[in-house]
Motif scaffolding. Sequence first.
Motif, PDB file in Angstrom:
ATOM      1  N   SER A   4       0.836  -1.202   0.000  1.00 56.58           N
ATOM      2  CA  SER A   4       0.000   0.000   0.000  1.00 56.58           C
ATOM      3  C   SER A   4       0.870   1.250   0.000  1.00 56.58           C
ATOM      4  O   SER A   4       2.031   1.242   0.424  1.00 56.58           O
ATOM      5  CB  SER A   4      -0.936  -0.001   1.210  1.00 56.58           C
ATOM      6  N   THR A  13      -3.896   0.533  -2.775  1.00 56.79           N
ATOM      7  CA  THR A  13      -3.523  -0.806  -2.310  1.00 56.79           C
ATOM      8  C   THR A  13      -2.254  -1.313  -2.980  1.00 56.79           C
ATOM      9  O   THR A  13      -1.623  -2.259  -2.514  1.00 56.79           O
ATOM     10  CB  THR A  13      -4.650  -1.826  -2.586  1.00 56.79           C
ATOM     11  N   ASN A  31     -13.984  -0.946 -16.693  1.00 51.81           N
ATOM     12  CA  ASN A  31     -14.525  -1.809 -15.633  1.00 51.81           C
ATOM     13  C   ASN A  31     -13.525  -2.892 -15.253  1.00 51.81           C
ATOM     14  O   ASN A  31     -13.366  -3.225 -14.067  1.00 51.81           O
ATOM     15  CB  ASN A  31     -15.842  -2.449 -16.075  1.00 51.81           C
ATOM     16  N   ALA A  34     -10.944  -1.426 -13.073  1.00 49.90           N
ATOM     17  CA  ALA A  34     -11.514  -1.181 -11.738  1.00 49.90           C
ATOM     18  C   ALA A  34     -11.517  -2.476 -10.921  1.00 49.90           C
ATOM     19  O   ALA A  34     -11.271  -2.458  -9.714  1.00 49.90           O
ATOM     20  CB  ALA A  34     -12.921  -0.611 -11.861  1.00 49.90           C
ATOM     21  N   GLU A  35     -11.773  -3.605 -11.593  1.00 47.44           N
ATOM     22  CA  GLU A  35     -11.830  -4.888 -10.900  1.00 47.44           C
ATOM     23  C   GLU A  35     -10.462  -5.556 -10.750  1.00 47.44           C
ATOM     24  O   GLU A  35     -10.324  -6.556 -10.056  1.00 47.44           O
ATOM     25  CB  GLU A  35     -12.777  -5.849 -11.653  1.00 47.44           C
ATOM     26  N   LYS A  37      -6.148  -5.801  -9.970  1.00 47.17           N
ATOM     27  CA  LYS A  37      -5.311  -5.533  -8.795  1.00 47.17           C
ATOM     28  C   LYS A  37      -4.467  -4.255  -8.958  1.00 47.17           C
ATOM     29  O   LYS A  37      -3.546  -4.015  -8.173  1.00 47.17           O
ATOM     30  CB  LYS A  37      -4.400  -6.728  -8.517  1.00 47.17           C
ATOM     31  N   HIS A  87     -17.612   5.918 -11.200  1.00 43.44           N
ATOM     32  CA  HIS A  87     -16.453   5.191 -10.667  1.00 43.44           C
ATOM     33  C   HIS A  87     -16.538   5.073  -9.145  1.00 43.44           C
ATOM     34  O   HIS A  87     -16.983   6.007  -8.473  1.00 43.44           O
ATOM     35  CB  HIS A  87     -15.160   5.928 -11.060  1.00 43.44           C
ATOM     36  N   ASP A  88     -16.079   3.919  -8.613  1.00 41.70           N
ATOM     37  CA  ASP A  88     -16.046   3.714  -7.161  1.00 41.70           C
ATOM     38  C   ASP A  88     -14.694   4.197  -6.618  1.00 41.70           C
ATOM     39  O   ASP A  88     -13.694   3.485  -6.680  1.00 41.70           O
ATOM     40  CB  ASP A  88     -16.256   2.223  -6.851  1.00 41.70           C
ATOM     41  N   TYR A  89     -14.696   5.406  -6.065  1.00 38.78           N
ATOM     42  CA  TYR A  89     -13.454   6.037  -5.608  1.00 38.78           C
ATOM     43  C   TYR A  89     -12.930   5.438  -4.309  1.00 38.78           C
ATOM     44  O   TYR A  89     -11.779   5.664  -3.951  1.00 38.78           O
ATOM     45  CB  TYR A  89     -13.645   7.557  -5.479  1.00 38.78           C
ATOM     46  N   GLU A  90     -13.783   4.679  -3.612  1.00 41.41           N
ATOM     47  CA  GLU A  90     -13.325   3.956  -2.416  1.00 41.41           C
ATOM     48  C   GLU A  90     -12.438   2.785  -2.830  1.00 41.41           C
ATOM     49  O   GLU A  90     -11.511   2.410  -2.116  1.00 41.41           O
ATOM     50  CB  GLU A  90     -14.535   3.395  -1.642  1.00 41.41           C
ATOM     51  N   ASN A  91     -12.732   2.238  -3.997  1.00 43.26           N
ATOM     52  CA  ASN A  91     -11.999   1.086  -4.521  1.00 43.26           C
ATOM     53  C   ASN A  91     -10.592   1.501  -4.942  1.00 43.26           C
ATOM     54  O   ASN A  91      -9.594   0.895  -4.540  1.00 43.26           O
ATOM     55  CB  ASN A  91     -12.791   0.499  -5.699  1.00 43.26           C
ATOM     56  N   LYS A  92     -10.471   2.546  -5.780  1.00 46.37           N
ATOM     57  CA  LYS A  92      -9.160   3.057  -6.208  1.00 46.37           C
ATOM     58  C   LYS A  92      -9.325   4.440  -6.822  1.00 46.37           C
ATOM     59  O   LYS A  92     -10.389   4.745  -7.382  1.00 46.37           O
ATOM     60  CB  LYS A  92      -8.482   2.099  -7.197  1.00 46.37           C
TER      61      LYS A  92
END
Length: 309
Positions: A4, A13, A31, A34-35, A37, A87-92
């Motif tokens: 991280s 991460t 997408n 986003a999914e 690593k 976009h999911d900003y918590e994800n990245k």
Amino acid sequence: LDLSTFFLGRPLTSPLMNASGVWCNVNNQLNALAESKAGAMVTKSCTLLRRNGNPEPRYHTLAMGSINSMGLPNEGHQYYLDYAERHDYENKPLFFSIAGLTLDDNLTMVAQIQDAYTPAILELNLSCPNVPGKAQIAYDFEALDVILAEISAAYSRPFGIKLPPYFDIAHFDEVAEILNRYEKVSFITCINSIGNGLMIDINSETVLIKPKEGFGGIGGDYVLPTALANVNAFYQRCPKKSIIGCGGVSTGEHVFMHLLAGAGIVQVGTALYEEGPEIFVRLNIELAKIMKEKGYKTIREFQGKLKTI
Ligand code: RRO
């Protein structure tokens, strides 16, 4: 082992992401990133309006990398803004790359990004080598100064710029002096492809790609030493800015070198094009292995700590 890291105050991460242009043109690719690593991701450099780009073939795999003259094919600014809004900003974190054909187009796009209130981070591409008739902005130091002044005035948030490679210490000095006058330029991505290379097929005695009589941007192993030099040159000269490394990354060792040279994030272009988003699994494992062998538990312990002799 902990891969991280933080970039511009945001947690990631992993220090890995795609290079703009690769696997980020359309929604299913975005997408997949986003999914994946990857610890962050960036959209394809966009223009105000959708573009088909240059005629095909416009990308060719080479023995040690790639040549491309895509010509800025993209779905248009609004398409990527739509992605940025879901976009999911918590994800990245998401970086949003723009490459307007004119200063006015860039100013229009920047105003729309600002109005959209997305947490996406602007990466202004000043180094596209492949639009016929358009010189790379960042090789014209006066134009570079003007565009940074205009974007800084128009945009209220920190942003970054994607630079082409430079090959002379005097140019590192001159560009860094310009960048350091713009506080909002908070990161520098080094490097775009090495512009206007040429490769030849001996059998057919022809060029490999159709646009621009075969001339195109070079990526992959060919560019690693140039990329590392540019990362380290700007890391040293721009102490208040962060650096994103890009160029020649296909193994964990390459990632480690970029981080050591001063990159805070490392982008993957040609190798991602060749392997797809699963590459981030492999690169994370390979980086972790090198860190373990060397006794490093975190990236912070070695990032930017390149030694001279
Ligand atoms: O689309 C392209 O031809 C392209 C761009 Br915008 C860029 O910045 N770098 C590159 O190698 N290709």
